[in-house]
Every structure is written in C-alpha cells, then in structure tokens.
Design a protein around this motif. Structure first.
Motif, PDB file in Angstrom:
ATOM      1  N   PRO A  13       0.689  -1.583   0.358  1.00 15.46           N
ATOM      2  CA  PRO A  13       0.261  -0.157  -0.225  1.00 15.46           C
ATOM      3  C   PRO A  13       0.974   1.540  -0.426  1.00 15.46           C
ATOM      4  CG  PRO A  13      -0.800  -1.258   1.744  1.00 15.46           C
ATOM      5  CD  PRO A  13       0.498  -2.189   0.812  1.00 15.46           C
ATOM      6  N   ASN A  51       0.958   1.364 -10.182  1.00 14.25           N
ATOM      7  CA  ASN A  51      -0.358   1.822 -10.920  1.00 14.25           C
ATOM      8  C   ASN A  51       0.035   2.203 -12.392  1.00 14.25           C
ATOM      9  OD1 ASN A  51      -2.772   1.335  -9.393  1.00 14.25           O
ATOM     10  ND2 ASN A  51      -3.000   2.948  -8.290  1.00 14.25           N
ATOM     11  N   TYR A  76     -10.088   3.992  -3.464  1.00 14.31           N
ATOM     12  CA  TYR A  76      -9.199   3.209  -2.940  1.00 14.31           C
ATOM     13  C   TYR A  76      -8.868   3.439  -1.956  1.00 14.31           C
ATOM     14  CZ  TYR A  76      -4.555   2.345  -2.306  1.00 14.31           C
ATOM     15  OH  TYR A  76      -3.296   1.640  -1.734  1.00 14.31           O
ATOM     16  N   GLY A 109      -6.804   4.826  -7.216  1.00 11.68           N
ATOM     17  CA  GLY A 109      -5.649   5.447  -6.720  1.00 11.68           C
ATOM     18  C   GLY A 109      -5.519   6.112  -5.655  1.00 11.68           C
ATOM     19  N   PRO A 110      -4.749   6.401  -4.618  1.00 13.78           N
ATOM     20  CA  PRO A 110      -4.672   7.037  -3.621  1.00 13.78           C
ATOM     21  C   PRO A 110      -4.793   8.790  -4.084  1.00 13.78           C
ATOM     22  CG  PRO A 110      -3.170   6.471  -3.716  1.00 13.78           C
ATOM     23  CD  PRO A 110      -3.366   5.879  -4.359  1.00 13.78           C
ATOM     24  N   GLU A 124      -1.106   7.663   1.673  1.00  5.24           N
ATOM     25  CA  GLU A 124      -1.054   6.178   1.549  1.00  5.24           C
ATOM     26  C   GLU A 124      -0.967   6.036   3.501  1.00  5.24           C
ATOM     27  OE1 GLU A 124       0.359   8.297  -0.716  1.00  5.24           O
ATOM     28  OE2 GLU A 124       1.135   6.732  -2.236  1.00  5.24           O
TER      29      GLU A 124
END
Lengths: 89, 574
Positions: free
Chosen positions: A36, A43, B79, B253-254, B260
C-alpha cells in the motif's frame, strides 16, 4: 528421557516455530504494509488490464494472505511432527 | 421463489418470504441444538470440525458491515476504503501466527479467561472484560442496526420495529444452545450470504460482457472508470444533502494528504483488531485440537476471501452500470426527467435513501447531482442492474444472515464474558452449572435488548461503528494477548497497565477527534486504535520491566502453552 533432554527438545521446537513465525510476519508486513505504501508507483503498470497497484490491493495481497496461512500450517505441521508434538486428528 | 415470481406473486411477498424462510431455518437449527451442558454452551463441546468451524467463523466475521456497507464504502470512498478489505483479510495471518493455536492449547472458555489465568488476578480479568464488552457492544449495535435496515425494507415495517424483529431472530439462534447452536446456524448463514453476494455480481458481469467469473476480467472496467471519472468530473455537489453522498473520490489510486499513511494505519488497526476481537478468537476454542484450530483459521480466511475479493468487483461493476453510457442502465448524462421516472430511483428515494436534484438546471443528470446513501449500494444493486426481484429478496436474506450471524457471536461473547468471568470467576465462584447457564441466558437477552434500544436511536453509520469496535479491541487487548504468549517475562502489572492505558488513551483520542480536535498526522476517528496500541505497547513493556518477573509457575505455564500436545492448561470443567 531426562528432564533436561525434554527441555532441550522444547527449546529447539520453539526456536523453529519462532523462526517460521518471523518469516510469516515479514511476508505479511510486505503485502499488508509495503505494497500500500508504493501503490502509486505500481499503478503505472498494467496487469490483466488492471492498474497493478489497484490489483494488488483488491486481489493480489488477499491471495497472498491465503497462501501464506496455508503454507505456514503445512510447515508448522511438519515441525510438530519432527519433534513428536504432532496430534492425531 | 423464482417460480412464484413467474406466477405473478408480488415482489413484496417474495421479499418477505425470503427473509422469513431463512430466519425460520436458523431458529429450527437453534432449537435442535439446545443444551444444558457448560462445555457445549461455551465451546460447542470442542468437537467442531475445522472446515465447518471455518465456515462458522466466516459468517461470524462477515457482518452487516462487510455485506451491506463495504462495497458501498468502496463505491463512494474509492481506493481509501479498500484498506478495510486488506485489513479484514490480513488480520487472519496475525490470528494464525500469534493467537489461535496458543489460546486453544490454553483451554479457556473466553478471552478474559486467558488474560485472567496467564497474568493472574481479578484486576487483569476485569480489565479484559471491560475492553471486551465495550468493543463488542459497539459492534453489536451496528449489526442490530443492519438487521433493522433490512427488515424495514423487506418487510415494510418502520425501522424502529425492524430492529426488535431482528433481535428476536438473533436470540432464537443463540439463547437455547449457546455456542453449539450458534456454530451450526452460522454454517447455514454463511452458505446463504455467500450465494447472495456472488449471484448479482456474476449476473452483472455476464450482462456487461466480462464473463461468469468477473474477478480476473474486470480490469478493463477499472481502467475505463478512470476515463469516465475524467469525462464527468469528480466535483462536490452545488448543494449537499444530509446523510447522502455523491461520488467525488477516484476509484483506483490514493489522493490527498497522507493518503498512503492513512491507508496503512487503517489497515493496521483492522488487522490488529481482528486478532483481538473476542467473538472471533473464541471460535477457535471450539475445535478438537491445536492443529485443527490452525486448520480452521486457514479455512476461515479462504471463505472470507471469497466475499472480500468480490466486493471491489461489485463496487466497480455497479458504478459502471450507472456511469457507462454504452450500458442501457446508465443514468449519468441522461435527461433528468427520464431518470426521475425510473422505478428503482422512486422506490429508494421514497424512503429517503437516495435523491437526484438538477442543481445546475441543465436538464441533464450530472455525476454530482446523484445522491445515495453508501449503505444501500449492495441492497440496491439488483434493481440498478435490472435483475429480477427475486435476486433482491436473496440479497436481503443474505444481508440479514450476515448481520444476524455476527450479532449472535458478539452477544454470546459479551454474555459469556459477563457470566463466566465476572459472575462465576469474580462474584460467585461456587455457583452451580444450572445457575451459571441461566445467568448467561438472562444476560444474553438483556444485552440484546439494550443493543436494540441503542441501535434504534441511530447514532452512527454501520461502517463507522464497526471501525470503532476494532480500534477499541486492538487498543486494549492486542498486546496483552500477543505478549502473553510470546514474551514470558510479561507480568500482571504490565498487562493491566497495557490494557488500561491503551484503552483509555484510545478512547480519549477518539473523544478529542470526534469533538472537533485536529487529527495528528491524519489519524482520524476511524483509526484511533493506532494511538491506543502505541500507548498500550509502551506502557506494558515499561511497567513489566520495572516490576519483578512472573513466578516459576506462570513461566512454566507459558512454556506449556507453546507446545501443541499434552493436557490443556485449564481443566475441562473449570
């Protein structure tokens, strides 16, 4: 078997069990914490049509956890049997 | 049921039949497993085979939050909410390596039983009981809330009655047979809930051309999502509607400050919470051996994994149904009048769970003009995707199964801790078996009623309350449990300090953040367990090192715990 000998077997059994657990926890930390942390980088790649980081979070890490537990139990059973601590089902 | 729909039986009747029929089955199982034996009541006689225990744990585990709220959270939160998915599966690695086999060897009935015996003394036991009750009670109100929501929608009764109806079903399953009854009803509930979760996803996937197993093929959908998001724009609504959300967070996505870090802290709280929540740990007390306890953890995770790896697929496909202009079900970008006349929009809007508002006045429904309560995404999906109503009935029954099974386990964990640890071990150690079991049952009903009362007030959302429960549990119990096995030197004073300081610090921090304090480093109210755990670890280690090591007998006991064979530490009839 003397008391000392039994203690010795237990110590070696526990050392092996502990080492296995440390390996398992390291793998766990990689999939649960490290992946994470670098998801944006991942990505940029594509896997099965997924953005790779998203894939790892949605499925990849989950699959890894399942595999980790099954392999750990297989190894732990082997350690139990090696030291005579295996149980009858 | 499908036949009934063909015959023209009304949609509402089908919904009622589905929910009523499944509850009747659970109640029947509960009645057949009634018992008056202590061992059967508390730990199902320690005879549950690993595979079935795995299924029962999975049902116990997957609550209304997982079934009803999780995919909705991922749908709206994108996400960031997938941290729940990683956390709720990864936690089992901790359960398997740090806790389950050793607690099983110990031979305890409840989690405070372990704390009380390992560290010795009623104070340690009492601390564990308090943490357990607070965490489980927070959790159980969320579950009763979920049963009430579903009962209200399926049976067309007001939410406040739905809550009591749900409670009745829950008590029928657990009261007579304790752990033994709960085990077998949970096996049935798992089967119902997993089918109910998978069918709509597979159906949608087929309709959208991703094949019958969407999990490996919906990648393109995830990529398309990013383009659609860019096309429609992720903007906050011109005018917000209370309690409902619009889509503003990207799917894959973050984003934002500490993104994160927030993901990792949330996942970590959920994982350590998993490994300290008593209703899960006590499931592993029911297996015949240590080896089968480990094996059943592995089965549990496999069964749980089936649902969690479907949840992001469900969120993605449902979102695509609404957004993708190539699909007939899409509503975004369509004329406003056309969307407003859809039956499912009207049904859900009439109960206040959904709203559309043409706020920019262009006559077209924009992405930020479609409002929805996140909790209903899963329940509404069959209607959104235009599936037959029988699927909606199935999903309602599945959600009911998920919420009921978790509530069963939690109520039992609370009542057992109070009856066994507080009443029998601390207040009246001479109480005989019949009285102990009657006390346990009276407590079960009393706590259930209290839970339903609080749930009917609707103080928090489902997912939020569940996150709190995990944070409470890991703040107070994670380190005392783990170090109890893994650190022989850990002593009573340290454990009491760890539980009390961790739990207090976590609760105070929750209060601070919840009442408007600025979160430290993005640690908000969902992840206050990070603060609790840090304080718990430090205070437990420091206090332990400042006080004498535990005596020879305790150290011997810890060594015994680490070896799978040999007699349990606590005798069968303790």
């Amino acid at each position: 078997m003397s008391a000392n000998n039994a203690d010795d077997v237990r110590d070696r059994y526990w050392a092996k069990t502990r080492n296995l657990t440390i390996v398992v926890l390291a793998l766990w930390a990689f999939f649960a914490l490290v992946i994470p942390a670098m998801v944006s980088t991942l990505n940029q790649f594509t896997f099965l049509g997924f953005p790779f980081g998203y894939y790892m979070i949605a499925q990849g890490s989950l699959i890894a956890f399942v595999v980790i537990i099954w392999v750990q139990n297989w190894r732990q059973d082997a350690i139990d049997d090696e030291f005579g601590f295996g149980e009858e089902e | 049921m499908a036949v009934l729909e063909q015959l023209g039986v009304g949609a509402d009747t089908i919904g009622i039949l589905f929910v009523a029929f499944t509850i009747a089955i659970y109640a029947l199982i509960g009645w057949l497993s009634r018992t008056m034996e202590v061992d059967a009541y508390y730990v199902a006689g320690r005879q549950v085979p690993a595979v079935y225990n795995g299924m029962a744990t999975a049902a116990d585990w997957m609550s209304g939050a997982s079934f009803v709220a999780l995919a909705g959270g991922v749908y709206f939160g994108g996400y960031g909410y997938m941290a729940f998915i990683v956390g709720w599966t990864g936690g089992y690695v901790l359960v398997n390596s740090l806790m389950a086999p050793y607690l099983r060897k110990f031979g305890c009935y409840t989690v405070p039983d372990f704390i009380g015996t390992r560290y010795g003394g009623n104070l340690a036991r009492l601390c564990a009981v308090i943490v357990l009750v607070v965490a489980s009670f927070t959790y159980v109100t969320a579950q009763i809330n979920a049963t009430g929501t579903i009962a209200a929608r399926a049976l067309h009764i007001p939410f406040s009655y739905g809550v009591w109806f749900g409670l009745l079903g829950i008590l029928l399953c657990s009261m007579l047979g304790g752990m033994r009854a709960v085990t077998w009803t949970q096996v049935a509930q798992y089967i119902v809930l997993i089918i109910a979760y998978l069918v709509p996803v597979i159906w949608m996937s087929n309709a959208q051309g991703f094949g019958i197993i969407p999990h490996f093929t919906y990648g393109e959908a995830a990529s398309t999502m990013a383009q659609l998001e860019a096309q429609y724009g992720l903007n906050p609504p011109a005018e917000a509607i209370a309690g409902l959300s619009v889509l503003t967070t990207p799917h894959t996505g973050p984003v934002g400050d500490y993104a994160e870090w927030k993901f990792i802290t949330l996942a970590l709280c959920m994982m350590c919470g998993t490994a300290s929540l008593p209703h899960i740990l006590m499931r592993y007390f029911t297996t015949p051996t240590v080896r089968s306890a480990r094996k059943s953890v592995a089965w549990s995770l496999l069964f749980i994994f089936l649902l969690y790896f479907t949840a992001p697929a469900l969120a993605t496909l449902t979102k695509l149904q609404l957004l993708d202009p190539n699909l007939p079900t899409a509503i975004i970008g369509k004329p406003f009048e056309e969307v407003a006349s859809l039956a499912w929009i009207q049904n859900w809007a009439s109960v206040g769970f959904l709203a559309i508002a043409d706020q920019n006045g262009d006559g077209i429904l924009q992405l930020n003009e479609f409002f929805m309560r996140p909790d209903i995404v899963v329940l509404a999906t069959p209607e959104i995707a235009g599936l037959p109503y029988v699927i909606s009935g199935l999903v309602a029954a599945g959600g009911m199964a998920a919420a009921m099974s978790t509530a069963d386990g939690l109520l039992l964990a609370i009542a057992n801790a109070l009856s066994h640890d507080l009443y029998y071990k601390i207040i009246d150690p001479k109480a005989d078996t019949a009285i102990r079991l009657i006390v346990a049952r009276v407590l079960l009903v009393g706590i259930g009623a209290l839970g339903a009362l609080i749930a009917s007030l609707q103080l928090t959302g489902i997912l939020g309350a569940v996150a709190w429960a995990f944070c409470f549990a890991c703040s107070g119990l994670f380190f005392p449990l783990a170090l109890g096995v893994w650190w022989k030197r850990a002593n009573r004073a340290g454990a009491v300090a760890g539980m009390a300081a961790g739990f207090t610090a976590g609760s105070l921090y929750l209060y601070y953040v919840y009442t408007g304090g600025t979160p430290w480093f993005g640690i908000d109210h969902l992840r206050f367990g990070i603060v609790g755990m840090a304080v718990s670890l430090v205070s437990m280690v420091v206090v332990t090192l400042l006080t004498p090591a535990p005596d020879e007998e305790i150290q011997r006991m810890v060594e015994e715990t680490r070896v799978p064979t040999g007699p349990a530490i606590l005798s069968a009839k303790h």
